[in-house]
Design a protein around this motif. Structure first.
Motif, PDB file in Angstrom:
ATOM      1  N   GLU A  35     -19.962   0.056  10.298  1.00 27.48           N
ATOM      2  CA  GLU A  35     -19.129   0.589  11.291  1.00 27.48           C
ATOM      3  C   GLU A  35     -20.155  -0.276  12.366  1.00 27.48           C
ATOM      4  O   GLU A  35     -19.385  -0.978  13.268  1.00 27.48           O
ATOM      5  N   GLN A  36     -21.092  -0.653  12.425  1.00 29.70           N
ATOM      6  CA  GLN A  36     -21.411  -1.879  13.280  1.00 29.70           C
ATOM      7  C   GLN A  36     -21.140  -3.348  13.572  1.00 29.70           C
ATOM      8  O   GLN A  36     -20.719  -3.686  14.056  1.00 29.70           O
ATOM      9  N   VAL A  37     -20.650  -3.627  11.710  1.00 33.38           N
ATOM     10  CA  VAL A  37     -20.048  -4.691  12.225  1.00 33.38           C
ATOM     11  C   VAL A  37     -18.683  -4.651  12.493  1.00 33.38           C
ATOM     12  O   VAL A  37     -18.501  -5.790  13.134  1.00 33.38           O
ATOM     13  N   HIS A  38     -17.822  -3.882  12.427  1.00 37.74           N
ATOM     14  CA  HIS A  38     -16.352  -3.387  12.990  1.00 37.74           C
ATOM     15  C   HIS A  38     -16.420  -3.862  14.409  1.00 37.74           C
ATOM     16  O   HIS A  38     -15.155  -3.905  15.349  1.00 37.74           O
ATOM     17  N   GLN A  39     -17.597  -2.997  14.794  1.00 39.12           N
ATOM     18  CA  GLN A  39     -18.187  -2.401  16.717  1.00 39.12           C
ATOM     19  C   GLN A  39     -17.686  -3.901  17.006  1.00 39.12           C
ATOM     20  O   GLN A  39     -17.476  -4.815  18.187  1.00 39.12           O
ATOM     21  N   ARG A  58     -14.876  -4.672  -3.792  1.00 40.82           N
ATOM     22  CA  ARG A  58     -15.075  -3.859  -4.730  1.00 40.82           C
ATOM     23  C   ARG A  58     -14.956  -2.632  -4.569  1.00 40.82           C
ATOM     24  O   ARG A  58     -13.891  -2.624  -5.532  1.00 40.82           O
ATOM     25  N   SER A  59     -14.897  -2.208  -3.290  1.00 37.72           N
ATOM     26  CA  SER A  59     -13.896  -1.165  -2.798  1.00 37.72           C
ATOM     27  C   SER A  59     -12.400  -1.421  -2.402  1.00 37.72           C
ATOM     28  O   SER A  59     -11.666   0.204  -3.306  1.00 37.72           O
ATOM     29  N   PHE A  60     -12.457  -2.495  -2.273  1.00 39.90           N
ATOM     30  CA  PHE A  60     -10.713  -2.610  -2.245  1.00 39.90           C
ATOM     31  C   PHE A  60      -9.968  -2.384  -3.157  1.00 39.90           C
ATOM     32  O   PHE A  60      -9.168  -2.376  -3.582  1.00 39.90           O
ATOM     33  N   LYS A  61     -10.259  -3.394  -4.736  1.00 40.74           N
ATOM     34  CA  LYS A  61     -10.170  -3.295  -6.093  1.00 40.74           C
ATOM     35  C   LYS A  61     -10.352  -1.824  -6.708  1.00 40.74           C
ATOM     36  O   LYS A  61      -9.446  -1.538  -6.944  1.00 40.74           O
ATOM     37  N   ALA A  62     -10.544  -1.630  -6.316  1.00 43.59           N
ATOM     38  CA  ALA A  62     -11.338   0.039  -6.749  1.00 43.59           C
ATOM     39  C   ALA A  62      -9.739   1.020  -6.192  1.00 43.59           C
ATOM     40  O   ALA A  62      -9.372   1.491  -7.083  1.00 43.59           O
ATOM     41  N   SER A  63     -10.079   1.283  -4.830  1.00 42.79           N
ATOM     42  CA  SER A  63      -9.177   1.698  -4.404  1.00 42.79           C
ATOM     43  C   SER A  63      -8.195   1.240  -3.284  1.00 42.79           C
ATOM     44  O   SER A  63      -8.650   0.961  -2.006  1.00 42.79           O
ATOM     45  N   PRO A  64      -7.372  -0.083  -3.451  1.00 44.15           N
ATOM     46  CA  PRO A  64      -6.362  -0.492  -2.718  1.00 44.15           C
ATOM     47  C   PRO A  64      -6.205   0.230  -1.495  1.00 44.15           C
ATOM     48  O   PRO A  64      -5.681   1.642  -0.999  1.00 44.15           O
ATOM     49  N   TYR A  65      -6.583  -0.135  -0.341  1.00 46.05           N
ATOM     50  CA  TYR A  65      -6.564   0.388   1.417  1.00 46.05           C
ATOM     51  C   TYR A  65      -6.623   1.900   1.373  1.00 46.05           C
ATOM     52  O   TYR A  65      -5.879   2.428   2.196  1.00 46.05           O
ATOM     53  N   GLY A  66      -8.020   2.244   0.983  1.00 42.99           N
ATOM     54  CA  GLY A  66      -7.849   3.922   1.203  1.00 42.99           C
ATOM     55  C   GLY A  66      -9.563   3.587   2.351  1.00 42.99           C
ATOM     56  O   GLY A  66      -9.447   4.838   2.649  1.00 42.99           O
ATOM     57  N   ARG A  67      -9.281   2.816   2.619  1.00 37.99           N
ATOM     58  CA  ARG A  67      -9.854   2.657   4.246  1.00 37.99           C
ATOM     59  C   ARG A  67      -9.415   2.050   5.250  1.00 37.99           C
ATOM     60  O   ARG A  67      -7.944   1.794   5.171  1.00 37.99           O
ATOM     61  N   PRO A  68      -9.316   2.761   6.587  1.00 39.23           N
ATOM     62  CA  PRO A  68      -9.135   2.587   7.340  1.00 39.23           C
ATOM     63  C   PRO A  68      -8.524   1.139   8.012  1.00 39.23           C
ATOM     64  O   PRO A  68      -8.284   0.001   8.454  1.00 39.23           O
ATOM     65  N   PHE A  69     -10.129   0.072   7.097  1.00 33.15           N
ATOM     66  CA  PHE A  69     -10.336  -0.868   7.424  1.00 33.15           C
ATOM     67  C   PHE A  69     -10.803  -2.030   7.073  1.00 33.15           C
ATOM     68  O   PHE A  69     -11.476  -0.542   6.137  1.00 33.15           O
ATOM     69  N   PRO A 114     -12.203 -18.433   0.528  1.00 33.66           N
ATOM     70  CA  PRO A 114     -13.049 -17.839   1.624  1.00 33.66           C
ATOM     71  C   PRO A 114     -13.762 -18.669   2.172  1.00 33.66           C
ATOM     72  O   PRO A 114     -14.404 -19.400   1.826  1.00 33.66           O
ATOM     73  N   ALA A 115     -13.397 -18.374   3.854  1.00 32.30           N
ATOM     74  CA  ALA A 115     -14.697 -19.328   4.579  1.00 32.30           C
ATOM     75  C   ALA A 115     -16.127 -18.859   4.188  1.00 32.30           C
ATOM     76  O   ALA A 115     -16.501 -18.126   4.257  1.00 32.30           O
ATOM     77  N   ARG A 116     -17.175 -19.897   4.664  1.00 34.80           N
ATOM     78  CA  ARG A 116     -18.518 -19.708   3.924  1.00 34.80           C
ATOM     79  C   ARG A 116     -18.991 -18.511   5.105  1.00 34.80           C
ATOM     80  O   ARG A 116     -18.865 -19.372   6.745  1.00 34.80           O
ATOM     81  N   GLY A 117     -19.063 -17.455   4.603  1.00 32.18           N
ATOM     82  CA  GLY A 117     -19.968 -16.881   6.158  1.00 32.18           C
ATOM     83  C   GLY A 117     -19.755 -16.137   7.373  1.00 32.18           C
ATOM     84  O   GLY A 117     -20.455 -15.617   8.141  1.00 32.18           O
ATOM     85  N   LEU A 118     -17.829 -16.860   7.178  1.00 32.30           N
ATOM     86  CA  LEU A 118     -17.090 -15.689   8.432  1.00 32.30           C
ATOM     87  C   LEU A 118     -16.033 -15.180   8.013  1.00 32.30           C
ATOM     88  O   LEU A 118     -15.633 -14.536   6.690  1.00 32.30           O
ATOM     89  N   LEU A 119     -17.029 -13.708   8.641  1.00 34.47           N
ATOM     90  CA  LEU A 119     -16.202 -12.640   9.429  1.00 34.47           C
ATOM     91  C   LEU A 119     -14.915 -12.142   9.461  1.00 34.47           C
ATOM     92  O   LEU A 119     -14.897 -12.659  10.332  1.00 34.47           O
ATOM     93  N   ALA A 120     -14.027 -10.889   9.372  1.00 34.51           N
ATOM     94  CA  ALA A 120     -13.138 -11.112  10.000  1.00 34.51           C
ATOM     95  C   ALA A 120     -12.252  -9.131  10.169  1.00 34.51           C
ATOM     96  O   ALA A 120     -13.236  -8.502   9.068  1.00 34.51           O
ATOM     97  N   VAL A 121     -11.878  -8.874   9.892  1.00 30.83           N
ATOM     98  CA  VAL A 121     -11.160  -7.069   9.843  1.00 30.83           C
ATOM     99  C   VAL A 121     -10.034  -7.624   9.394  1.00 30.83           C
ATOM    100  O   VAL A 121      -8.502  -8.438   9.738  1.00 30.83           O
ATOM    101  N   SER A 122      -9.436  -6.086   8.243  1.00 29.93           N
ATOM    102  CA  SER A 122      -8.296  -6.640   7.622  1.00 29.93           C
ATOM    103  C   SER A 122      -6.782  -5.740   8.194  1.00 29.93           C
ATOM    104  O   SER A 122      -5.569  -6.692   8.115  1.00 29.93           O
ATOM    105  N   THR A 123      -7.848  -5.756   9.889  1.00 25.91           N
ATOM    106  CA  THR A 123      -6.446  -5.178  10.050  1.00 25.91           C
ATOM    107  C   THR A 123      -5.510  -5.930  11.182  1.00 25.91           C
ATOM    108  O   THR A 123      -4.748  -5.714  11.856  1.00 25.91           O
TER     109      THR A 123
END
Length: 268
Positions: A71-75, A115-126, A138-147
């Motif tokens: 959640e902190q990373v998402h913020q 891992r969470s996405f593969k176990a339950s695709p789109y089971g989370r809001p983001f 995947p770009a090394r070390g770069l994070l993004a938000v799925s939405t």
């Protein structure tokens, strides 16, 4: 009570305008004094509007909710609005969100999200996912938000610079009284903006004082205008390739590279 609230609200507006004027002329002493008075007036206003009627029982205390690492990373990413490295996300969290993040906490985050996405695709809001390179890996070390739109999660030749300028504008906007709710200008936020301003031509004054947020925004937007059209075109092309060539999981977390496949075959 209504008249008292009206008086307080007028005073709050006056103090905010005073802080803006003081910051524009870099009168930090006056700005600090006015901010201190502003906080006191705002606390008085809060106390008046939240006061319970006489005779009402005191409300039960509510324990603060624990904010998780994801959640902190998402913020932090939401505030920045662009793909970012963990150390920048941590700095933003500490400066603006009252976060307690450390860079080592983000090491396995993307892998856990996959891992969470593969176990339950789109089971989370983001999901906290990967930025994708021109190889759709995947770009090394770069994070993004799925939405975010796919194009925003792609990395073309100019994207690192465009994302840096976008992040600098976002950070400066948080420190600009015209765009952010007034309060303490945290030293960590000012230091972060100072570091970013040094890498933007025309953004720093050349002195040792804190950077002017409006000047940082203006300088960053000026350079962004030079790169934005080309970068938008490159990202759109990469996003089209990702949409046509990748499945749901790979569009978020990237396709396996040849080195990854070889490593799996060796260790398998």
């Amino acid at each position: 009570m209504s008249d008292r609230l009206d008086d307080l609200e007028r005073r709050i507006d006056e103090l905010r305008a005073g802080v803006r004027r003081a910051m524009r002329v870099k009168d930090t002493a006056t700005a600090r004094t006015l901010r201190a008075e502003l906080r006191g007036v705002e606390r008085t206003w809060d106390a008046l509007v939240s006061a319970a009627p006489a005779g009402d029982p005191d409300p039960e205390p509510v324990a603060p909710r624990l904010v998780t690492v994801r959640e902190q990373v998402h913020q932090g990413l939401t505030l920045l609005g662009a793909c970012a490295q963990p150390r920048l996300i941590v700095a933003v969290g500490l400066a603006f969100c009252g976060g307690t993040l450390r860079s080592n906490q983000l090491t396995s985050l993307r892998r856990d999200e996959a891992r969470s996405f593969k176990a339950s695709p789109y089971g989370r809001p983001f999901y906290l996912c990967a930025a994708l390179t021109d190889r759709l890996s995947p770009a090394r070390g770069l994070l993004a938000v799925s939405t975010w739109p796919q194009a925003r999660r792609m990395v073309g030749p100019l994207s690192p610079r465009v994302d840096f300028l976008t992040c600098a504008i976002a950070v400066a906007g948080q420190l600009d009284p015209d765009h952010a709710e007034l309060g303490d200008l945290q030293p960590g936020a000012t230091r972060l903006l100072s570091r970013m301003a040094r890498n933007i031509p025309g953004a720093a004054d050349g002195d040792l004082g804190p950077p002017d947020p409006d000047r940082v925004i203006e300088a960053a937007r000026a350079e962004l205008a030079v790169h934005a059209e080309r970068d938008t075109h490159d990202r759109a092309e990469l996003a089209e390739r990702a949409a046509s060539q990748l499945g749901d999981t790979a569009r978020l977390f990237g396709a396996a590279t040849l080195s990854t496949v070889a490593k799996k075959e060796i260790t398998g």
